[in-house]
Design a protein around this motif. Structure first.
Motif, short mmCIF file in Angstrom:
data_model
loop_
_atom_site.label_atom_id
_atom_site.label_comp_id
_atom_site.label_asym_id
_atom_site.label_seq_id
_atom_site.Cartn_x
_atom_site.Cartn_y
_atom_site.Cartn_z
N ARG A 161 2.73 -0.89 -9.17
CA ARG A 161 2.66 -2.18 -8.47
C ARG A 161 2.70 -3.39 -9.39
O ARG A 161 2.88 -4.51 -8.94
N GLU A 179 0.81 -1.21 0.00
CA GLU A 179 0.00 0.00 0.00
C GLU A 179 0.85 1.27 0.00
O GLU A 179 0.39 2.33 -0.42
N PRO A 239 0.10 3.15 -6.76
CA PRO A 239 -0.63 2.06 -7.45
C PRO A 239 -0.18 1.81 -8.90
O PRO A 239 -0.15 0.68 -9.35
#
Length: 173
Positions: A164, A157, A161
């Motif tokens: 990833r 987290e 994003p």
């Protein structure tokens, strides 16, 4: 002439490994993180983590030198299965990290060649790895004979994003 040396890393080299791991990581990957990489570096390269990994008989670490200067490190997992291959058949190339100054000098090719020799020593059928899908390293691995065979998403987290995603690549021997 290329003068690359790849030397086994032992527990006595812990602080040398820690230093080159942090330096090479910071040279290339801080943009991936909301916190500039602090969480990942603390998690992956703290003394306790590296000491435990160095003690793992399945993990093999190597220090990479070019013209006698420490420029990176390699981590292999000697017996790591994939969806297609058993641990006896597969070797994972977990990390090749080079400093920015060492990049683009053919050192990575030498490290892949070395990794192939380790795979042959252990009678492996495949070398596999995960590479960031946003990274130029995917092209490098493909140029060295690896082919994409899957995808993976990092669960971190703390990571932005859009970074990833990873490709799983393999090189059949």
């Amino acid at each position: 002439m290329l003068k690359t040396q790849i030397k086994p890393c032992t527990p006595a080299d812990l602080y040398t490994l820690q230093d080159i791991a942090i330096r090479s990581y910071n040279d290339h990957y801080l943009y991936l993180w909301f916190d500039g990489g602090t969480w990942y570096v603390d998690r992956s390269f703290k003394e306790e983590t590296l000491r435990n990994e160095l003690a793992d008989p399945n993990a093999a670490f190597y220090l990479i030198y070019h013209d006698e200067e420490l420029v990176g490190f390699l981590k292999l997992n000697l017996h790591k299965d994939t969806n297609e291959y058993t641990a006896e058949e597969a070797l994972e190339l977990e990390r090749i990290y080079l400093t920015k100054a060492a990049s683009g000098k053919g050192i990575g090719r030498e490290v892949v060649k070395f990794t192939k020799s380790i795979a042959a020593k252990y009678n492996k059928r495949v070398i596999w790895l995960k590479a960031m899908d946003s990274s130029r390293s995917v092209d490098f691995y493909e140029q060295n004979g690896f082919v994409k065979c899957g995808t993976y998403t990092l669960p971190f987290e703390q990571m932005k994003p859009e970074y990833r995603g990873m490709y799983v690549l393999k090189l059949e021997i």
